[in-house]
Design an enzyme around this catalytic site. Structure first.
Site, mmCIF file in Angstrom:
data_model
loop_
_atom_site.group_PDB
_atom_site.id
_atom_site.type_symbol
_atom_site.label_atom_id
_atom_site.label_comp_id
_atom_site.label_asym_id
_atom_site.label_seq_id
_atom_site.Cartn_x
_atom_site.Cartn_y
_atom_site.Cartn_z
ATOM 1 N N GLU A 1 -1.294 -14.383 -4.251
ATOM 2 C CA GLU A 1 -2.282 -14.676 -2.891
ATOM 3 C C GLU A 1 -1.180 -15.226 -1.873
ATOM 4 O OE1 GLU A 1 -3.900 -15.378 -5.584
ATOM 5 O OE2 GLU A 1 -5.363 -14.070 -5.871
ATOM 6 N N HIS B 1 -15.877 -18.724 -7.232
ATOM 7 C CA HIS B 1 -16.029 -17.342 -6.749
ATOM 8 C C HIS B 1 -17.382 -17.376 -5.835
ATOM 9 C CE1 HIS B 1 -13.307 -16.323 -9.961
ATOM 10 N NE2 HIS B 1 -13.079 -15.439 -9.526
ATOM 11 N N ASP C 1 -12.630 -17.740 -2.034
ATOM 12 C CA ASP C 1 -12.030 -18.824 -2.732
ATOM 13 C C ASP C 1 -10.503 -18.944 -2.774
ATOM 14 O OD1 ASP C 1 -14.904 -19.898 -4.224
ATOM 15 O OD2 ASP C 1 -14.650 -17.797 -3.748
ATOM 16 N N GLN D 1 -9.631 -10.892 -2.645
ATOM 17 C CA GLN D 1 -10.796 -10.556 -3.491
ATOM 18 C C GLN D 1 -11.856 -11.361 -3.351
ATOM 19 O OE1 GLN D 1 -9.350 -9.875 -7.711
ATOM 20 N NE2 GLN D 1 -9.028 -7.935 -7.119
#
Lengths: 337, 330
Positions: A63, A131, A88, A85
């Site tokens: 990330e 998530h 978080d 994705q």
């Protein structure tokens, strides 16, 4: 006019902008792998067929790298759209967003621009604490970032196109229960946020809110999923003779303050509904802004309906307790009368 | 892998130019130190004294349109890439004529017009941005190469690892230049790096790892040229470790009590400027000591001009702090 889900509308927005401008490209995890997901919620599904794997660029699970690469590309003539994705995971790249992307124009004395788009799904959807967070408020506190929160398919495409053409770093938060993603990526409990989306080119301007329902008795401000909770609450309240006005700011930074103030000046009451946890949150900022600029129009205290100050829980009964429900919005509004 | 000696010996003009560039950095940093003590530079400073051969060796092997991303110790990188000494000095003074209009300060000097990104003062954070710049060059088909400088301390940042892996899988035109000056602030490398050389880590990414004497400008230049050529040919990144030493403190307030005076003296004997001037006058015999002194005079004139420019430039209005949060156009 074709009807689309938010996922489809975003996909069409990306497709049109990539056709229009060769400097636009997408990068992220699992966004273009043949046989893969097309991003965690199908937004980029099939785009690599048209644009190839150089412009729908699959990345390692990195990330910091995704954000940094987007910044570097944006500073040298490209217009990247980075796919995260789950929102978080923005915390993994926090330095790149908060210290690099947000500050580059400022600390270069306005000589450098960073035209990047970062798309991030948020919202509690039975995935536990890592998530599920609603992170919008974090990023509205960082000067230099624009923050968008589209709640309809029309706005999703129009705001995405504005974001891609903007010369600043823009974060777009998308709610997992609003995508309308199909097949294996569809979400339990999702709303069908299907709406009419023009096939021709259009943009929704950044910084302009919208009145989703007019009413004279109370103003309810929501964003993303809570716009729908506010609308459901308004319907219930109408049966009891309370006419609620529902405002969807659509853009969190820059905020369309006037559309909120104008409504509060009319109704004299304000309820802010957010899925983020309450303390130091977005609702607090809206409340403070209204208290500062429209205090003498208020007939009752400002109310916030938000998640409690806990991480998002997993078990469905606890999650349902955590996420602001329509009933909580109704009860907050009634407490003002 | 150690770099062998240069194939084509540099010309007199090239050598004098390298010396000029390195001396400019040295004198710039020495003057900064003095100006700080006089109260004219308001910030702390991370000076580049001792590492001049790295920035100049690397940047002299680049095209003007190549990109460089510096660190919190960026004056040398910026000067070597061609940012004007006037605009850097004015920036350090906090004047509106500075390269960042007084918004950046010492740790963010840069000028994209000459390929120098605003320097990035979060350790290691420039590496993934450099990879993005290299990806952009590949997509735009420009054959531009991007340089990311970082220290041996920065090599431990996760951002650097993510960056090297991404550059390797996409075979991007980027060079990771590790300026190993043995200390991350006060912490010695032996305490924070388990391999003998930072360059050994290149193997983990499937890219070349090259070690070079970072106090030998010609060796740095040659190693960079090889890596740049590879990068332009589409063969991907290189990790180049330049072994060097800070001949000054980490920042202005550093008395260097974590290292010995003997060690410092040893490295002072390897001063890259002394080595280059000896090479020019004694080994290559392409210029005389008087001609070297002539270069020093030129550099002094440039420095005096830069300081005068900074002193005479106006300060920003306080409310200019509100500008440039977002892009306002050219």
């Amino acid at each position: 006019m074709p009807e689309m889900t938010i996922a489809e509308a975003l996909r069409e927005g990306i497709r049109e902008e990539m056709r229009r401008d060769p400097s636009v490209f997408c990068l992220g995890e699992d966004i273009g792998i043949p046989g893969g997901f097309g991003g965690a919620f199908t937004v980029t599904l099939g785009l690599s067929d048209e644009f190839g794997h150089d412009r729908i660029l699959d990345t390692p699970i990195s990330e910091i790298g995704i954000a940094g690469v987007a910044i570097g590309a944006a500073m040298t003539g490209m217009r990247p759209i980075a796919d995260v994705q789950y929102g978080d995971f923005l915390f993994c790249m926090m330095d790149q967003l908060a210290n690099q992307a947000a500050k580059m124009t400022y600390m270069s004395g306005g000589t450098v621009k960073v035209p990047l788009v970062m798309r991030a799904p948020v919202g509690s959807t039975r995935r536990g604490s890592q998530h599920a967070q609603s992170l919008e408020a974090f990023f509205t506190h960082i000067p230099g970032l624009k923050v968008l929160a589209p709640s309809t398919a029309y706005d999703a495409k129009g705001l995405l196109k504005s974001a891609i053409r903007d010369d600043n770093p823009v974060l777009i938060f998308e709610h997992k229960l609003l995508y309308g993603s199909k097949g294996g990526r569809s979400e339990k409990g999702a709303l069908t946020a299907v709406g009419e989306v023009p096939s021709e080119d259009y943009v929704v301007p950044i910084g302009k809110g919208v009145v989703r329902r007019t009413g004279k008795d109370v103003t309810i401000v929501g964003k993303l999923l809570t716009v729908y909770r506010a609308l459901e609450a308004a319907q219930e309240l109408a049966q009891e003779g309370i006419e609620a006005e529902v405002i969807d700011p659509r853009t969190l930074i820059p905020l369309d303050k006037e559309i909120i103030l104008e409504s509060v000046r009319k109704t004299g009451r304000l309820v802010v509904v957010e899925e983020d946890n309450i303390t130091h949150g977005w609702g607090a900022e809206i409340a403070a802004m209204v208290a500062e600029e429209a205090f003498f129009y208020l007939d009752a205290p400002i109310k916030r309906v938000a998640a409690p100050d806990t991480p998002p829980p997993f078990a469905p009964p606890m999650e349902a307790f955590y996420v602001p429900s329509t009933a909580r919005v109704v009860s907050a509004v009634k407490s003002l009368f | 892998m150690l770099v062998t000696t240069s194939i084509e010996p540099p010309t007199r003009a090239e050598l004098l130019h390298l010396y000029h560039e390195m001396l400019l950095i040295r004198r710039f940093e020495e003057q900064c130190n003095a100006l700080f003590l006089q109260g004219k530079i308001p910030s702390t400073l991370h000076l580049y004294i001792g590492q001049e051969a790295v920035a100049v060796g690397v940047c002299s092997a680049l095209r003007p349109d190549d990109f460089v991303l510096g660190t919190h110790r960026p004056h040398g990188h910026a000067l070597a890439k061609g940012v004007s000494s006037r605009s850097i000095m004015a920036e350090l003074f906090g004047k509106v004529t500075g390269c960042c209009k007084a918004k950046g300060g010492s740790m963010h000097v840069g000028d994209m017009a000459v390929g120098m990104f605003p320097a990035i003062a979060i350790v290691g954070a420039n590496a993934p941005i450099a990879v993005g710049s290299a990806l952009s060059a590949k997509m735009r088909g420009t054959q531009q190469v991007t340089i990311a400088f970082f220290g041996e301390g920065g090599s431990n940042e996760g951002a650097v690892h993510e960056a090297m892996n991404m550059a390797a899988i996409w075979q991007l035109p980027v060079l990771f230049i590790c300026e190993n000056n043995l200390y991350g602030a006060s912490t010695p490398i032996s305490q924070v790096v388990a391999v003998e050389n930072v360059a050994d880590r290149a193997a983990a990414y499937g890219i070349p790892g090259v070690i070079v004497d970072g106090n030998d400008v010609l060796a740095v230049q040659e190693a960079t040229r090889i890596a740049v050529e590879r990068a332009r040919e589409g063969k991907g990144p290189t990790l180049l470790e330049c072994k060097t030493y800070r001949l000054c403190g980490h920042s202005r307030s550093d008395a260097c009590n974590y290292r010995t005076r003997d060690e410092e003296a040893e490295w002072r004997d390897k001063d890259p400027l002394v080595r280059l001037s000896r090479y020019i006058t004694e080994v290559a015999q392409l210029a005389t000591a008087e001609e070297i002194a002539q270069v020093a005079e030129e550099v002094e004139a440039i420095m005096q001009d830069a300081i005068n420019f900074a002193e005479e430039s106006p300060e920003p209005q306080p409310e200019e702090a509100l500008l440039h949060v977002f892009w306002e156009g050219n």
